[in-house]
Design a protein around this motif. Structure first.
Motif, short mmCIF file in Angstrom:
data_model
loop_
_atom_site.label_atom_id
_atom_site.label_comp_id
_atom_site.label_asym_id
_atom_site.label_seq_id
_atom_site.Cartn_x
_atom_site.Cartn_y
_atom_site.Cartn_z
N HIS A 10 0.85 -1.20 0.00
CA HIS A 10 0.00 0.00 0.00
C HIS A 10 0.88 1.25 0.00
O HIS A 10 2.05 1.17 0.37
CB HIS A 10 -0.92 -0.01 1.23
N ASP A 13 3.14 1.92 3.41
CA ASP A 13 3.77 0.89 4.24
C ASP A 13 5.27 1.12 4.45
O ASP A 13 5.80 0.87 5.53
CB ASP A 13 3.56 -0.50 3.63
N HIS A 121 -0.69 -7.75 2.06
CA HIS A 121 0.61 -7.89 2.75
C HIS A 121 1.14 -9.31 2.58
O HIS A 121 2.34 -9.52 2.39
CB HIS A 121 0.47 -7.53 4.23
ZN LIG Z 1 -0.39 -1.94 4.05
#
Ligand SMILES: [Zn+2]
Length: 246
Positions: A10, A13, A121
């Motif tokens: 994302h 992150d 993730h």
């Molecule tokens: Zn993330």
């Protein structure tokens, strides 16, 4: 280190996981390439925001956060946030970047963290590790000439084995995180900031005890922060059960 690729599921992150280290390396002249896999289109609970509008907002926030840290280049892969893509799609998209930049390390989120529920993730962390493995062999010939990437670093790991003092870069990390206004400028921020500081202070305690610096620390009261990583050699990414203890 002269060259580092940071692959994030994302748009925010990398800052949360490794913003201090990234700022430190950038300051020392390391070339840092951010690769953002998904567009973050669902990262809001505000029903007045359309996913398309959020993609745009988050792209601007990501570029601005990258400037706070000194990131050299940003690559976006454009997968849909929480989308139905699979790991192989991400490996294929990553390999041309890895083989073009030929970094000394690739960093990403640790996909083997217990209780990590977000599929982005899990998939991106695993795909990145696989891409590091495949970058060095003759698989995927259309993605460029093979290059050996010696090591991989995972942030947000439950099994960290490397701790870096980022006290002097903590402000840059916080500014970069806060550049993601749509994610962090809200009522939860004070609590979250406290959590980030608490965790980073804990990591610094581990760093001090490992390096035998506890006595030297004396009665210093100023806050000191560290980031923690699971660093593995690429060799440890395949058929190496002891890697978890490394
Ligand atoms: Zn993330």
């Amino acid at each position: 280190m002269k060259s580092l690729i940071c692959v994030q599921p994302h748009p925010d992150d990398n800052e949360v996981g490794a913003g201090g280290l990234i700022a430190m390396l950038a300051q020392k002249g390391c070339r840092i390439v951010f690769v953002t896999v998904t567009d973050g289109r669902y990262g809001s609970s505000d029903p007045s925001l359309s996913p398309e509008a959020l993609v745009d907002i988050r792209r601007h926030e990501r570029l601005s956060a990258g400037r706070c840290l000194g990131v050299t280049e940003q690559v976006e892969l454009g997968f849909e946030d929480a989308g139905e893509y699979d790991e192989r799609d991400v490996v294929e998209a990553l390999l041309p970047v890895l083989r073009r930049v030929r970094p000394e390390m690739v960093m990403t989120v640790d996909p083997w963290v217990p209780y990590e529920a977000h599929p982005d993730h899990q998939k991106v962390g695993r795909a990145t590790a696989a891409a590091v493995l495949f970058a060095g062999n003759i698989a995927y010939p259309d993605a460029g000439a093979p290059c050996h990437i010696p090591q991989v670093g995972f942030y947000a790991s439950s099994y960290p084995n490397a701790f870096v003092d980022v006290t002097r870069h903590w402000e840059a990390k916080m500014s970069a995180i806060l550049a993601h206004q749509s994610q962090f400028v809200n009522a939860e921020w004070p609590l979250l900031q406290q959590y980030f500081e608490y965790q980073a202070a804990e990591y610094h305690r581990v760093l001090r005890s490992r390096s035998g610096l506890d006595e030297l620390a004396g009665t210093a009261t100023e806050a000191r922060f560290a980031e923690a990583f699971k660093v593995l050699s690429t060799r440890q990414l395949h058929f190496f059960p002891a890697a978890v203890f490394s």
